[in-house]
Design a protein around this motif. Structure first.
Motif, mmCIF file in Angstrom:
data_model
loop_
_atom_site.group_PDB
_atom_site.id
_atom_site.type_symbol
_atom_site.label_atom_id
_atom_site.label_comp_id
_atom_site.label_asym_id
_atom_site.label_seq_id
_atom_site.Cartn_x
_atom_site.Cartn_y
_atom_site.Cartn_z
ATOM 1 N N TRP A 309 -90.336 -31.278 1.015
ATOM 2 C CA TRP A 309 -90.185 -31.744 0.084
ATOM 3 C C TRP A 309 -88.942 -33.018 0.417
ATOM 4 O O TRP A 309 -87.904 -32.852 0.397
ATOM 5 C CB TRP A 309 -89.781 -31.956 -1.359
ATOM 6 C CG TRP A 309 -89.150 -32.858 -2.522
ATOM 7 C CD1 TRP A 309 -87.960 -33.152 -2.967
ATOM 8 C CD2 TRP A 309 -90.505 -33.246 -3.758
ATOM 9 N NE1 TRP A 309 -88.464 -34.825 -3.661
ATOM 10 C CE2 TRP A 309 -89.694 -34.338 -4.586
ATOM 11 C CE3 TRP A 309 -92.010 -34.092 -3.302
ATOM 12 C CZ2 TRP A 309 -90.081 -35.238 -5.007
ATOM 13 C CZ3 TRP A 309 -92.505 -34.441 -4.110
ATOM 14 C CH2 TRP A 309 -91.620 -35.037 -5.002
ATOM 15 N N TYR A 315 -87.287 -35.895 -8.656
ATOM 16 C CA TYR A 315 -88.263 -36.889 -8.940
ATOM 17 C C TYR A 315 -89.631 -35.833 -9.373
ATOM 18 O O TYR A 315 -90.418 -35.013 -9.432
ATOM 19 C CB TYR A 315 -89.107 -37.572 -7.305
ATOM 20 C CG TYR A 315 -88.570 -38.664 -7.832
ATOM 21 C CD1 TYR A 315 -88.048 -39.593 -8.448
ATOM 22 C CD2 TYR A 315 -88.283 -39.146 -6.210
ATOM 23 C CE1 TYR A 315 -88.143 -41.181 -8.198
ATOM 24 C CE2 TYR A 315 -87.388 -40.485 -6.527
ATOM 25 C CZ TYR A 315 -87.456 -41.699 -7.488
ATOM 26 O OH TYR A 315 -86.897 -42.892 -7.368
ATOM 27 N N LEU A 316 -88.788 -34.313 -8.780
ATOM 28 C CA LEU A 316 -89.009 -33.168 -9.486
ATOM 29 C C LEU A 316 -89.507 -32.885 -10.457
ATOM 30 O O LEU A 316 -90.003 -31.422 -10.867
ATOM 31 C CB LEU A 316 -88.914 -32.162 -7.563
ATOM 32 C CG LEU A 316 -88.762 -31.312 -6.821
ATOM 33 C CD1 LEU A 316 -88.082 -30.895 -6.048
ATOM 34 C CD2 LEU A 316 -90.295 -32.344 -6.184
ATOM 35 N N GLY A 321 -94.158 -35.189 -8.767
ATOM 36 C CA GLY A 321 -93.094 -34.370 -7.913
ATOM 37 C C GLY A 321 -93.179 -32.274 -8.429
ATOM 38 O O GLY A 321 -93.551 -31.934 -8.094
ATOM 39 N N THR A 337 -86.603 -28.465 -0.072
ATOM 40 C CA THR A 337 -86.329 -29.334 -0.253
ATOM 41 C C THR A 337 -85.233 -29.689 1.356
ATOM 42 O O THR A 337 -84.889 -28.781 1.457
ATOM 43 C CB THR A 337 -85.975 -30.017 -0.946
ATOM 44 O OG1 THR A 337 -86.340 -29.576 -2.504
ATOM 45 C CG2 THR A 337 -84.750 -31.077 -1.476
#
Length: 390
Positions: A309, A315-316, A321, A337
């Motif tokens: 990511w 956005y997760l 996400g 990430t």
């Protein structure tokens, strides 16, 4: 007017209100133009709600990228520029002399703006940083700052995201991180990032090439890369090595439905087809979005895959996400990430403010404005909707 974005906390465009400025909803001789500093929605997203006779100014690449993206992105808009911003080239709109300064930002073709009228001078930072692939632009601005600035409008997006004495990783740091992960991954490496973050795409491409892998992009990303107009940006149709195009099934349907299928004819010689995905998976890095998983599943190309990511981790929390992370967990696909901010860290903002030395500094584009007086000199806190005399 400098930018007219959809606020980050707005529920949607329909329910977002325009600021109370004459000329936005009905013609007014007072409003001469709207200058769009760059192509992020929080800087142009309210423009579709204004009356259509207002002239727009933006960079030529911003205009082209937005037009390319509008064919693919829900809610995308193609804006038509009456003026193009060119870095270092003065332009006049009515009584205003405007000098654009190209800056380092995660949004391509982004500008800060130096503006003079009536013997007064204003500097608008727009969105900028010092740790991207164009960090030399920030250093040039600090070395040769605009002089005698009465008011500086300076962004502060990074305040609260890390300690005030810390800096974000650079794109060069990320390139090394991507390289290590690509070398450690036995199957396809899937990188979830925005195709319009051109710096990040270049970072991923460089790491993929160093790892002996090919960067695989969809039609949307290919069109955005082409729209930059820069020979130094990797583009499939220009014969760049280690770049190929894969068009997922749902995107093929969308292209036909929208009557733009011939758009991808120029990529025919650079296409990768579904039946090739499985055998080539270990040599691929794919710019990826969650809905593409079903294509890879059908092609049996997910063995040994890894998802990285590479965008804001906020956005997760929910939406696409969160669904992607849950899907990876269900499938047993490693998910991590690797990202850095598109905005300047506090130490770099301090360098900028110290170089420009404005008579007054007004925080904008920040949820941490109350921290500004303790970090910078000559700060004036302004409320939304408040008029400021220069």
């Amino acid at each position: 007017m400098l930018d007219l974005g959809l606020p980050l906390d707005a529920p949607d465009l329909a329910r977002a209100s325009l600021p109370e400025i004459d000329g936005l909803e009905a013609p007014s001789a007072s409003l001469l133009a709207i200058i769009v500093s760059h192509g992020h929605r929080d800087h142009w997203g309210l423009i579709p709600k204004v009356q259509a006779t207002i002239p727009l100014a933006m960079g030529a690449a911003t205009e082209a990228i937005m037009a390319a993206a509008s064919r693919f992105v829900p809610g995308g808009v193609a804006l038509n520029a009456a003026y193009h911003l060119v870095s270092g080239k003065p332009m006049s709109i009515g009584p205003f002399k405007i000098i654009p300064h190209l800056v380092d930002h995660s949004g391509f073709d982004a500008y800060a703006l130096e503006i003079e009228a009536g013997g007064k001078r204003l500097f608008y930072s727009g969105d900028l940083r010092a740790h991207g692939r164009k960090g030399s632009l920030f250093e040039r601005l600090v070395r040769n700052p605009p002089e005698n600035i009465d008011i500086m409008l300076m962004e502060g997006s990074s305040l609260g995201r890390l300690a005030n004495d810390q800096r974000f990783p650079s794109e060069t740091d990320l390139e090394e991180g991507f390289l290590r992960r690509f070398e450690e991954t036995s199957g396809i490496a899937l990188v979830a990032c925005s195709a319009q973050n051109i710096d990040r795409v270049v970072t991923i491409y460089r790491a993929a090439k160093r790892a002996g892998r090919t960067l695989l992009v969809d039609a949307y990303a290919a069109e955005v890369l082409s729209a930059t107009g820069y020979a130094t940006i990797p583009k499939p149709e220009h014969g760049w090595p280690n770049v190929a195009v894969y068009i997922p099934q749902s995107q093929r349907v969308q292209l036909v439905k929208n009557g733009i299928a011939p758009l991808v004819d120029k990529y025919r010689d650079f296409r990768l087809w579904p039946e090739q995905l499985r055998d080539k998976a270990g040599r691929l890095v794919m710019l990826f979005r969650g809905w593409m998983m079903q294509d890879l599943d059908r092609a049996d190309a997910l063995a040994g895959a890894r998802v990285i990511w590479s965008q804001w981790d906020g956005y997760l929390a929910d939406g696409a996400g969160a669904r992607l992370r849950a899907d990876c967990e269900r499938r047993g696909i490693p998910f991590e990430t690797l990202h850095t901010s598109g905005h300047a860290s506090v130490p770099d903002l301090k360098r900028l403010a110290s170089a420009i030395r404005p008579c007054r500094l007004i925080p904008i584009h920040t949820f941490g404005r109350n921290q500004f007086p303790s970090l910078f000199d000559n700060v004036t806190l302004a409320e939304d909707g408040e008029w400021i005399d220069v």
